[in-house]
Design a protein around this motif. Structure first.
Motif, PDB file in Angstrom:
ATOM      1  N   GLY A  52       9.986  -0.722  -7.118  1.00 42.88           N
ATOM      2  CA  GLY A  52       9.509  -1.087  -8.449  1.00 42.88           C
ATOM      3  C   GLY A  52       8.343  -0.227  -8.910  1.00 42.88           C
ATOM      4  O   GLY A  52       7.743   0.523  -8.134  1.00 42.88           O
ATOM      5  N   GLY A  53       8.063  -0.369 -10.192  1.00 39.86           N
ATOM      6  CA  GLY A  53       7.119   0.518 -10.866  1.00 39.86           C
ATOM      7  C   GLY A  53       5.673   0.380 -10.407  1.00 39.86           C
ATOM      8  O   GLY A  53       4.949   1.375 -10.357  1.00 39.86           O
ATOM      9  N   VAL A  54       5.238  -0.839 -10.085  1.00 37.72           N
ATOM     10  CA  VAL A  54       3.826  -1.022  -9.758  1.00 37.72           C
ATOM     11  C   VAL A  54       3.505  -0.311  -8.441  1.00 37.72           C
ATOM     12  O   VAL A  54       2.522   0.434  -8.334  1.00 37.72           O
ATOM     13  N   VAL A  94       8.278 -13.221 -19.267  1.00 32.76           N
ATOM     14  CA  VAL A  94       7.359 -12.389 -20.052  1.00 32.76           C
ATOM     15  C   VAL A  94       8.117 -11.221 -20.701  1.00 32.76           C
ATOM     16  O   VAL A  94       7.749 -10.732 -21.764  1.00 32.76           O
ATOM     17  N   TYR A  95       9.224 -10.827 -20.092  1.00 32.55           N
ATOM     18  CA  TYR A  95      10.093  -9.806 -20.706  1.00 32.55           C
ATOM     19  C   TYR A  95      10.880 -10.378 -21.894  1.00 32.55           C
ATOM     20  O   TYR A  95      11.618  -9.664 -22.549  1.00 32.55           O
ATOM     21  N   GLY A  96      10.779 -11.698 -22.096  1.00 35.84           N
ATOM     22  CA  GLY A  96      11.464 -12.305 -23.224  1.00 35.84           C
ATOM     23  C   GLY A  96      12.858 -12.810 -22.903  1.00 35.84           C
ATOM     24  O   GLY A  96      13.658 -13.088 -23.796  1.00 35.84           O
ATOM     25  N   PRO A 348      18.638   3.040   0.713  1.00 33.54           N
ATOM     26  CA  PRO A 348      17.792   2.443   1.754  1.00 33.54           C
ATOM     27  C   PRO A 348      16.308   2.624   1.434  1.00 33.54           C
ATOM     28  O   PRO A 348      15.894   3.670   0.938  1.00 33.54           O
ATOM     29  N   MET A 349      15.549   1.588   1.714  1.00 33.02           N
ATOM     30  CA  MET A 349      14.123   1.590   1.357  1.00 33.02           C
ATOM     31  C   MET A 349      13.217   1.754   2.575  1.00 33.02           C
ATOM     32  O   MET A 349      12.003   1.755   2.446  1.00 33.02           O
ATOM     33  N   ALA A 350      13.825   1.858   3.777  1.00 32.06           N
ATOM     34  CA  ALA A 350      13.007   1.823   4.999  1.00 32.06           C
ATOM     35  C   ALA A 350      11.983   2.952   5.023  1.00 32.06           C
ATOM     36  O   ALA A 350      10.860   2.767   5.471  1.00 32.06           O
ATOM     37  N   GLU A 354      11.953   9.210   1.910  1.00 32.38           N
ATOM     38  CA  GLU A 354      13.382   9.522   1.889  1.00 32.38           C
ATOM     39  C   GLU A 354      14.014   8.914   0.633  1.00 32.38           C
ATOM     40  O   GLU A 354      14.772   9.571  -0.084  1.00 32.38           O
ATOM     41  N   ASN A 355      13.658   7.663   0.375  1.00 31.77           N
ATOM     42  CA  ASN A 355      14.187   6.988  -0.819  1.00 31.77           C
ATOM     43  C   ASN A 355      13.805   7.769  -2.081  1.00 31.77           C
ATOM     44  O   ASN A 355      14.638   8.012  -2.962  1.00 31.77           O
ATOM     45  N   ALA A 356      12.543   8.181  -2.137  1.00 35.34           N
ATOM     46  CA  ALA A 356      12.050   8.886  -3.323  1.00 35.34           C
ATOM     47  C   ALA A 356      12.798  10.199  -3.520  1.00 35.34           C
ATOM     48  O   ALA A 356      13.173  10.570  -4.637  1.00 35.34           O
ATOM     49  N   GLY A 379       9.179   1.742 -18.186  1.00 32.55           N
ATOM     50  CA  GLY A 379      10.406   2.447 -17.837  1.00 32.55           C
ATOM     51  C   GLY A 379      10.125   3.776 -17.162  1.00 32.55           C
ATOM     52  O   GLY A 379      10.443   4.844 -17.688  1.00 32.55           O
ATOM     53  N   LEU A 380       9.536   3.708 -15.971  1.00 32.21           N
ATOM     54  CA  LEU A 380       9.171   4.940 -15.263  1.00 32.21           C
ATOM     55  C   LEU A 380      10.393   5.757 -14.869  1.00 32.21           C
ATOM     56  O   LEU A 380      10.310   6.977 -14.765  1.00 32.21           O
ATOM     57  N   THR A 381      11.524   5.092 -14.659  1.00 33.38           N
ATOM     58  CA  THR A 381      12.720   5.860 -14.305  1.00 33.38           C
ATOM     59  C   THR A 381      13.055   6.852 -15.422  1.00 33.38           C
ATOM     60  O   THR A 381      13.538   7.953 -15.163  1.00 33.38           O
TER      61      THR A 381
HETATM   62  N1  UDP Z   1      12.962   3.107  -7.685  1.00 35.92           N
HETATM   63  C1  UDP Z   1      13.024   3.652  -6.408  1.00 35.92           C
HETATM   64  N2  UDP Z   1      14.139   3.468  -5.681  1.00 35.92           N
HETATM   65  C2  UDP Z   1      15.209   2.794  -6.163  1.00 35.92           C
HETATM   66  C3  UDP Z   1      15.151   2.252  -7.481  1.00 35.92           C
HETATM   67  C4  UDP Z   1      14.005   2.429  -8.221  1.00 35.92           C
HETATM   68  O1  UDP Z   1      12.088   4.290  -5.945  1.00 35.92           O
HETATM   69  O2  UDP Z   1      16.184   2.678  -5.434  1.00 35.92           O
HETATM   70  C5  UDP Z   1      11.754   3.375  -8.444  1.00 35.92           C
HETATM   71  C6  UDP Z   1      12.007   4.241  -9.666  1.00 35.92           C
HETATM   72  O3  UDP Z   1      12.149   5.594  -9.299  1.00 35.92           O
HETATM   73  C7  UDP Z   1      10.777   3.949 -10.477  1.00 35.92           C
HETATM   74  C8  UDP Z   1      10.453   2.497 -10.129  1.00 35.92           C
HETATM   75  O4  UDP Z   1      11.184   2.201  -8.944  1.00 35.92           O
HETATM   76  O5  UDP Z   1       9.695   4.765 -10.074  1.00 35.92           O
HETATM   77  C9  UDP Z   1      10.896   1.562 -11.222  1.00 35.92           C
HETATM   78  O6  UDP Z   1       9.970   1.593 -12.243  1.00 35.92           O
HETATM   79  P1  UDP Z   1      10.351   1.213 -13.737  1.00 35.92           P
HETATM   80  O7  UDP Z   1       9.108   1.279 -14.548  1.00 35.92           O
HETATM   81  O8  UDP Z   1      11.480   2.076 -14.204  1.00 35.92           O
HETATM   82  O9  UDP Z   1      10.922  -0.253 -13.683  1.00 35.92           O
HETATM   83  P2  UDP Z   1      10.490  -1.578 -12.902  1.00 35.92           P
HETATM   84  O10 UDP Z   1      11.273  -1.556 -11.634  1.00 35.92           O
HETATM   85  O11 UDP Z   1       9.009  -1.540 -12.674  1.00 35.92           O
HETATM   86  O12 UDP Z   1      10.938  -2.654 -13.834  1.00 35.92           O
END
Ligand code: UDP
Length: 477
Positions: A52-54, A94-96, A348-350, A354-356, A379-381
């Motif tokens: 996620g973005g944070v 909060v997203y509505g 995979p998030m481990a 690698e995920n990035a 919307g960081l993606t």
């Molecule tokens: N992301 C990631 N791996 C994934 C899916 C999403 O690292 O498999 C990252 C994505 O690259 C982005 C962040 O999660 O940096 C998502 O941020 P965004 O603001 O788009 O949406 P949020 O998830 O915070 O609603």
């Protein structure tokens, strides 16, 4: 609660991207702030170290601020499944959006209060009077009063919001307002998200990190190599052993974990046009809507990749699996020929690096990137894809509307016409010159507006104001 250990960033890499003038401005701003803080620490508190973005933002800004000499640290709260189900509901409200439709009444308040209390006890072991505490999002919002009682200056940083408030946003905010109201300042992503009751509200857009594996420059060949290594494109080594790459000539990353793929037959060929959406598996990201749009666009020979975090890997997002399964069901109902051109990937998030890198490669390899969110904080993606000079097709909601200058740095879709994405996909796939022009505009837009120097300097200004409220002579030191 635990501290996330982060290193310090390599400043030389940032200087290369930012150029000498912007780098000097950043260094002098950070130097001023470090002197002003004089022993105080800036704490970030959120709910997860990955996904996620944070988390993405903190992995960028915390090491960079530390490299610049600013004492910034990062804490992650603890919570049980029920707590995260409640807070997920709050974020969605909060997203509505009504989200899972579950309650936010007395029982939920009581549980939220209990978990918050346990975290507050831990917080007292970290925070000292005069420190600055930045509380990110609804999950740790309950800690605002606790941090204030510890003598800190407290900022609430919102990462979600809704362009047009409705009964859901009202319900979500009502839950956390009693806590957030006690902050010294509040920070929102875009102007429409600002709450009228919010203390000392400011708008600060986020940023992406051009030097981390998510956004570091990858050539087309490197992107293909990465995607082949993890099984997202055809042509990977038959033995499937680990592959090591050094993106942009930087530190090496080992690719050991193949993506978990739902698809029919072989992975897509590397030379086929590819439509991509990368998002968490979340109803607001409308992955299934992208799938339908791709089908309706009906461009022969093109492929679609929908990629999200492995649904077992994101502890604060209990709905992810349900959303993934829903999308998979839609895919299963398609004719074989279409199923063979659409893959759903769980990344995979481990290993976050690698995920990035896999996300980077998917975005870099995409012919068109879609972000069809029905609601979006920032919307960081989208920002990430724009940085890679990709033509972006984004729903005109939340921060996506701020980021994209229509027809210059991407195409904006009318959110009231969910079928509009199909035409956009077909149009960009058919017109490489348009794709190139939009991609170049997108890159410029991010370079000018959404890199970490601007972001850190804005935070520096806010922190300076807060510290001076406590100690008007602070700047004289
Ligand atoms: N992301 C990631 N791996 C994934 C899916 C999403 O690292 O498999 C990252 C994505 O690259 C982005 C962040 O999660 O940096 C998502 O941020 P965004 O603001 O788009 O949406 P949020 O998830 O915070 O609603």
């Amino acid at each position: 609660m635990r501290e996330v250990t982060v290193g310090t960033a390599d400043l030389a890499a940032y200087q290369q991207v930012l150029g000498p003038e912007r780098s000097a401005t950043l260094r002098s701003g950070a130097g001023r702030l470090a002197a002003l803080l004089a022993g105080r620490t800036v704490w970030n508190v959120n709910s997860t170290a990955a996904g996620g973005g944070v988390a993405e933002l903190l992995h960028s800004l915390v090491p960079l601020a530390r490299a610049l000499g600013v004492p910034v640290r990062w804490l992650v709260i603890d919570g049980d499944a029920e707590f995260f189900a409640i807070t997920k509901r709050l974020c969605t409200l909060v997203y509505g959006s009504p989200g899972d439709g579950g309650p936010t009444g007395e029982a939920e308040r009581e549980h939220y209060r209990k978990v918050t209390e346990a975290n507050a006890a831990d917080l007292a072991g970290f925070v000292r009077p005069g420190d600055v505490v930045i509380v990110h999002e609804a999950q740790p919002a309950g800690l605002v009063p606790a941090a204030a009682r510890l003598g800190a200056k407290v900022v609430y940083r919102s990462h979600t919001g809704c362009d047009t408030p409705n009964e859901h946003t009202a319900r979500g905010w009502a839950f956390i307002r009693p806590y957030v109201e006690q902050a010294d300042a509040t920070v929102f992503l875009i102007p429409p998200h600002v709450q009228p009751w919010a203390p000392a509200p400011q708008v600060v857009a986020p940023s992406i990190d051009p030097c981390l594996p998510k956004n570091v420059a990858l050539s087309q060949d490197e992107a293909v190599e990465v995607l082949r290594a993890v099984g997202a494109l055809a042509g990977g080594a038959a033995d499937g052993g680990p592959v090591t790459v050094s993106p942009g000539g930087g530190p090496s990353i080992e690719l050991r974990r193949p993506v978990i793929a739902v698809r029919e037959g072989d992975p897509p060929p590397a030379d086929a046009p590819m439509v991509v959406q990368v998002s968490r598996w979340d109803r607001l990201k409308d992955m299934a809507g992208v799938l339908r749009s791709f089908v309706a666009a009906d461009v022969p020979g093109s492929y679609l990749t929908l990629a999200g975090s492995d649904v077992t890997g994101v502890s604060d997002d209990p709905e992810a699996e349900e959303m993934f399964v829903e999308c998979r069901r839609e895919w299963e109902r398609l004719p074989t020929e279409l199923r063979a051109r659409i893959q759903l990937l769980c990344l995979p998030m481990a290993d976050p690096r690698e995920n990035a890198l896999v996300v980077n490669a998917l975005q870099q390899h995409a012919t068109v990137v879609v972000q069809k969110s029905v609601a979006e904080g920032f919307g960081l993606t989208a920002t990430e894809a724009m940085w890679k000079s990709r033509p972006l097709l984004a729903n005109a909601v939340g921060g996506l509307r701020t980021q994209v200058v229509p027809d210059e740095s991407g195409l904006l879709l009318d959110p009231t016409r969910p079928d509009g994405a199909a035409g956009g996909i077909a149009r960009v796939l058919a017109d490489p010159a348009l794709a190139d022009r939009l991609g170049a505009g997108a890159r410029r837009r991010v370079h000018e507006n959404y890199l970490p120097d601007r972001h850190l300097l804005q935070w520096g200004d806010l922190i300076e104001t807060l510290v001076k409220e406590d100690d008007p002579d602070a700047s004289a030191r």
